[in-house]
Write a protein that holds these residues in place. Sequence first.
Motif, PDB file in Angstrom:
ATOM      1  N   LYS A 119      -7.390  11.563  -7.890  1.00  0.00           N
ATOM      2  CA  LYS A 119      -7.715  11.531  -9.314  1.00  0.00           C
ATOM      3  C   LYS A 119      -6.761  10.621 -10.074  1.00  0.00           C
ATOM      4  O   LYS A 119      -7.168   9.833 -10.935  1.00  0.00           O
ATOM      5  CB  LYS A 119      -7.659  12.945  -9.882  1.00  0.00           C
ATOM      6  N   VAL A 120      -5.480  10.709  -9.748  1.00  0.00           N
ATOM      7  CA  VAL A 120      -4.488   9.860 -10.410  1.00  0.00           C
ATOM      8  C   VAL A 120      -4.745   8.389 -10.084  1.00  0.00           C
ATOM      9  O   VAL A 120      -4.707   7.513 -10.961  1.00  0.00           O
ATOM     10  CB  VAL A 120      -3.056  10.262  -9.984  1.00  0.00           C
ATOM     11  N   LEU A 121      -5.014   8.109  -8.828  1.00  0.00           N
ATOM     12  CA  LEU A 121      -5.260   6.727  -8.406  1.00  0.00           C
ATOM     13  C   LEU A 121      -6.508   6.160  -9.076  1.00  0.00           C
ATOM     14  O   LEU A 121      -6.513   5.000  -9.512  1.00  0.00           O
ATOM     15  CB  LEU A 121      -5.402   6.667  -6.887  1.00  0.00           C
ATOM     16  N   TRP A 122      -7.577   6.974  -9.178  1.00  0.00           N
ATOM     17  CA  TRP A 122      -8.790   6.498  -9.835  1.00  0.00           C
ATOM     18  C   TRP A 122      -8.564   6.255 -11.330  1.00  0.00           C
ATOM     19  O   TRP A 122      -9.112   5.303 -11.908  1.00  0.00           O
ATOM     20  CB  TRP A 122      -9.933   7.492  -9.631  1.00  0.00           C
ATOM     21  N   CYS A 123      -7.768   7.101 -11.952  1.00  0.00           N
ATOM     22  CA  CYS A 123      -7.463   6.910 -13.379  1.00  0.00           C
ATOM     23  C   CYS A 123      -6.736   5.594 -13.606  1.00  0.00           C
ATOM     24  O   CYS A 123      -7.075   4.820 -14.508  1.00  0.00           O
ATOM     25  CB  CYS A 123      -6.633   8.073 -13.903  1.00  0.00           C
ATOM     26  N   TRP A 124      -5.724   5.315 -12.786  1.00  0.00           N
ATOM     27  CA  TRP A 124      -4.991   4.057 -12.923  1.00  0.00           C
ATOM     28  C   TRP A 124      -5.872   2.856 -12.603  1.00  0.00           C
ATOM     29  O   TRP A 124      -5.659   1.758 -13.135  1.00  0.00           O
ATOM     30  CB  TRP A 124      -3.767   4.058 -12.010  1.00  0.00           C
ATOM     31  N   THR A 125      -6.869   3.053 -11.760  1.00  0.00           N
ATOM     32  CA  THR A 125      -7.770   1.951 -11.410  1.00  0.00           C
ATOM     33  C   THR A 125      -8.729   1.617 -12.542  1.00  0.00           C
ATOM     34  O   THR A 125      -8.948   0.436 -12.861  1.00  0.00           O
ATOM     35  CB  THR A 125      -8.573   2.303 -10.144  1.00  0.00           C
ATOM     36  N   LEU A 126      -9.294   2.648 -13.188  1.00  0.00           N
ATOM     37  CA  LEU A 126     -10.390   2.427 -14.129  1.00  0.00           C
ATOM     38  C   LEU A 126      -9.960   2.311 -15.588  1.00  0.00           C
ATOM     39  O   LEU A 126     -10.549   1.529 -16.349  1.00  0.00           O
ATOM     40  CB  LEU A 126     -11.416   3.563 -13.993  1.00  0.00           C
ATOM     41  N   LEU A 127      -8.968   3.089 -16.008  1.00  0.00           N
ATOM     42  CA  LEU A 127      -8.625   3.134 -17.435  1.00  0.00           C
ATOM     43  C   LEU A 127      -8.266   1.769 -18.026  1.00  0.00           C
ATOM     44  O   LEU A 127      -8.730   1.435 -19.127  1.00  0.00           O
ATOM     45  CB  LEU A 127      -7.504   4.140 -17.665  1.00  0.00           C
ATOM     46  N   PRO A 128      -7.449   0.955 -17.374  1.00  0.00           N
ATOM     47  CA  PRO A 128      -7.138  -0.359 -17.971  1.00  0.00           C
ATOM     48  C   PRO A 128      -8.375  -1.217 -18.192  1.00  0.00           C
ATOM     49  O   PRO A 128      -8.465  -1.929 -19.196  1.00  0.00           O
ATOM     50  CB  PRO A 128      -6.190  -0.992 -16.939  1.00  0.00           C
TER      51      PRO A 128
ATOM     52  N   PHE B 145     -15.290  -6.200 -10.625  1.00  0.00           N
ATOM     53  CA  PHE B 145     -16.094  -5.374  -9.727  1.00  0.00           C
ATOM     54  C   PHE B 145     -15.403  -5.208  -8.370  1.00  0.00           C
ATOM     55  O   PHE B 145     -15.308  -4.098  -7.827  1.00  0.00           O
ATOM     56  CB  PHE B 145     -17.472  -6.008  -9.553  1.00  0.00           C
ATOM     57  N   LEU B 146     -14.907  -6.312  -7.809  1.00  0.00           N
ATOM     58  CA  LEU B 146     -14.310  -6.261  -6.476  1.00  0.00           C
ATOM     59  C   LEU B 146     -12.972  -5.538  -6.469  1.00  0.00           C
ATOM     60  O   LEU B 146     -12.633  -4.859  -5.493  1.00  0.00           O
ATOM     61  CB  LEU B 146     -14.135  -7.685  -5.933  1.00  0.00           C
ATOM     62  N   SER B 147     -12.192  -5.676  -7.535  1.00  0.00           N
ATOM     63  CA  SER B 147     -10.906  -4.965  -7.579  1.00  0.00           C
ATOM     64  C   SER B 147     -11.123  -3.461  -7.598  1.00  0.00           C
ATOM     65  O   SER B 147     -10.376  -2.709  -6.956  1.00  0.00           O
ATOM     66  CB  SER B 147     -10.092  -5.422  -8.798  1.00  0.00           C
ATOM     67  N   VAL B 148     -12.148  -3.005  -8.324  1.00  0.00           N
ATOM     68  CA  VAL B 148     -12.476  -1.576  -8.323  1.00  0.00           C
ATOM     69  C   VAL B 148     -12.965  -1.149  -6.940  1.00  0.00           C
ATOM     70  O   VAL B 148     -12.591  -0.078  -6.432  1.00  0.00           O
ATOM     71  CB  VAL B 148     -13.541  -1.264  -9.398  1.00  0.00           C
ATOM     72  N   LEU B 149     -13.795  -2.005  -6.309  1.00  0.00           N
ATOM     73  CA  LEU B 149     -14.290  -1.687  -4.972  1.00  0.00           C
ATOM     74  C   LEU B 149     -13.147  -1.612  -3.960  1.00  0.00           C
ATOM     75  O   LEU B 149     -13.065  -0.664  -3.163  1.00  0.00           O
ATOM     76  CB  LEU B 149     -15.300  -2.746  -4.536  1.00  0.00           C
ATOM     77  N   LEU B 150     -12.246  -2.590  -3.985  1.00  0.00           N
ATOM     78  CA  LEU B 150     -11.129  -2.610  -3.031  1.00  0.00           C
ATOM     79  C   LEU B 150     -10.188  -1.433  -3.261  1.00  0.00           C
ATOM     80  O   LEU B 150      -9.740  -0.785  -2.305  1.00  0.00           O
ATOM     81  CB  LEU B 150     -10.365  -3.933  -3.163  1.00  0.00           C
ATOM     82  N   SER B 151      -9.882  -1.158  -4.515  1.00  0.00           N
ATOM     83  CA  SER B 151      -9.028  -0.008  -4.814  1.00  0.00           C
ATOM     84  C   SER B 151      -9.705   1.290  -4.399  1.00  0.00           C
ATOM     85  O   SER B 151      -9.062   2.203  -3.870  1.00  0.00           O
ATOM     86  CB  SER B 151      -8.692   0.026  -6.311  1.00  0.00           C
TER      87      SER B 151
ATOM     88  N   ARG C  34       0.795  -1.225   0.000  1.00  0.00           N
ATOM     89  CA  ARG C  34       0.000   0.000   0.000  1.00  0.00           C
ATOM     90  C   ARG C  34       0.826   1.274   0.000  1.00  0.00           C
ATOM     91  O   ARG C  34       0.376   2.317  -0.473  1.00  0.00           O
ATOM     92  CB  ARG C  34      -0.934   0.003   1.210  1.00  0.00           C
ATOM     93  N   GLU C  35       2.067   1.226   0.496  1.00  0.00           N
ATOM     94  CA  GLU C  35       2.874   2.445   0.571  1.00  0.00           C
ATOM     95  C   GLU C  35       3.312   2.967  -0.792  1.00  0.00           C
ATOM     96  O   GLU C  35       3.714   4.123  -0.916  1.00  0.00           O
ATOM     97  CB  GLU C  35       4.131   2.198   1.417  1.00  0.00           C
ATOM     98  N   LYS C  36       3.220   2.148  -1.835  1.00  0.00           N
ATOM     99  CA  LYS C  36       3.733   2.526  -3.155  1.00  0.00           C
ATOM    100  C   LYS C  36       2.737   3.317  -3.993  1.00  0.00           C
ATOM    101  O   LYS C  36       3.049   3.694  -5.133  1.00  0.00           O
ATOM    102  CB  LYS C  36       4.177   1.283  -3.910  1.00  0.00           C
ATOM    103  N   GLY C  37       1.551   3.540  -3.481  1.00  0.00           N
ATOM    104  CA  GLY C  37       0.592   4.390  -4.176  1.00  0.00           C
ATOM    105  C   GLY C  37       0.140   3.843  -5.513  1.00  0.00           C
ATOM    106  O   GLY C  37      -0.224   2.665  -5.635  1.00  0.00           O
ATOM    107  N   TRP C  38       0.162   4.694  -6.549  1.00  0.00           N
ATOM    108  CA  TRP C  38      -0.349   4.294  -7.855  1.00  0.00           C
ATOM    109  C   TRP C  38       0.456   3.148  -8.464  1.00  0.00           C
ATOM    110  O   TRP C  38      -0.070   2.370  -9.271  1.00  0.00           O
ATOM    111  CB  TRP C  38      -0.356   5.493  -8.808  1.00  0.00           C
ATOM    112  N   LYS C  39       1.716   3.010  -8.082  1.00  0.00           N
ATOM    113  CA  LYS C  39       2.521   1.907  -8.609  1.00  0.00           C
ATOM    114  C   LYS C  39       1.954   0.557  -8.182  1.00  0.00           C
ATOM    115  O   LYS C  39       2.043  -0.430  -8.920  1.00  0.00           O
ATOM    116  CB  LYS C  39       3.970   2.044  -8.140  1.00  0.00           C
ATOM    117  N   THR C  40       1.362   0.510  -6.992  1.00  0.00           N
ATOM    118  CA  THR C  40       0.734  -0.727  -6.531  1.00  0.00           C
ATOM    119  C   THR C  40      -0.413  -1.125  -7.439  1.00  0.00           C
ATOM    120  O   THR C  40      -0.550  -2.298  -7.818  1.00  0.00           O
ATOM    121  CB  THR C  40       0.218  -0.547  -5.089  1.00  0.00           C
TER     122      THR C  40
END
Length: 447
Positions: free
Chosen positions: A248-257, A228-234, A190-196
């Motif tokens: 915003k950056v974290l949500w972009c990396w979560t949803l765009l792929p 669904f669950l990966s988006v929920l957990l993220s 979790r400490e690595k942020g968007w890289k995680t």
Amino acid sequence: MEEKEYLQTLGEQILNPHARTHVLEEIKEHIDEQMQDYIDTGMSPDAAEKEAVRQMGDPVAAGTELNRIHRPRFPGVLFGIAVVLTLSGIFMQYILYGSEPLNTTYSNTAFMQHAVFYQVIGFGIILFGMFSNYMCLSKYSWFLYGLFLGFALLACFFPGTFSFWQTRTFSYYLCLLYPLSYALLLYSNREKGWKTIVWLHVLSLLFFGAILSHTSGFVWPPVLAFVFLSVLLSGICIQKRILPGSKKVLWCWTLLPYIGIAALAGSLFLRPQTYLYDRLLTALGLQHTDDGPGFTRLALQYEQTRFSLFGGSSVSDRLPREELYSTYLLHSIFLWFGIAAGILIIAALAFFALYSMHCALRQSNRLAMLLGTAASGVLLLELFNYVLTNFGINLFYTASVPFLSYGLTGTVANSILVGILLGIIRNRNVLYEKESGPAVIPDTGTV
């Protein structure tokens, strides 16, 4: 009284070793901080220690109260539901099996032995999970992912290891459990942020790529559940600041792929003459065939006209016999035992999954929150798919639920999910993160 003696006396009052360790760490830090404040005002170290200890009060009384607060809370209601559903499932399967013609694979006695044996194994797994320390799983998150990936690759490199039916069944339940691995990796990195999030996308793509390369459309229910669950957990990690960085950056990396993968998958698998395309049409009633998914859907719809409030109809003679006690057990219950019994079964399973998710989302321990949300989310989506499948909207190969469905693989997979959930709920006042807050947890209710 010196600090060491005080902590020893207080610790003797706390019976649970996990709670004792955490509480003593918290109390020691508080005493040390108070000592330093006194030393800064001019006290000698010895006087400061004694005064800081005196301020903590009587160690026996304090330890007794902390033991009352920080002890395991047996999840009596949920465990009771698990026992009742398991016994009901065995009884119903036995009755339904006995209603069939005599030319079946097993006798009633042999079938009963198999059903009981599988459920005994399942309950052993549930009890192990309930009385274990789930916190240790985070230490082995990468190892567990390696096991998932290794099993997924097994059929790729050794296609003759299992039969086709064994491979698709095993792959289905492997995908069903994968959100647990995702939750563990998300927490431990979790400490690595968007890289995680990026790394988890890559790792998940490797896993599901290996699975889909040899099982085609048979594992799409758990694949969609995972998305669904990966988006929920993220999202939980983003909103609760478990992952550092810009939201915003974290949500972009979560949803765009997922948007890109959805577009690619739709172009590949929802074309005419593909498996999922045909499944979708038959589920919507736009086509049917003399066998396969279209035939199953028509058989289910025809037999639904025989449903009554308290049952009495004969067991299905149109569905695959080997699936009457697993994939279509709910349909059989509606036929034989009635609409009332079927609704009670669905309500009990829904309560179990929803209340488990409610408890998971209220955890102060972030690992418990993520792991519990993943496990309860899988059960909830599994129940949703199971009900749809039993009412003819069967887009996919199979479906199962805990406690009821016959079969060893499904029983083991679902028992792992249930065991983790009961362990989290039982230990909600015992197992903590040091950085998650004070020692006293506000949620002390027992279910």
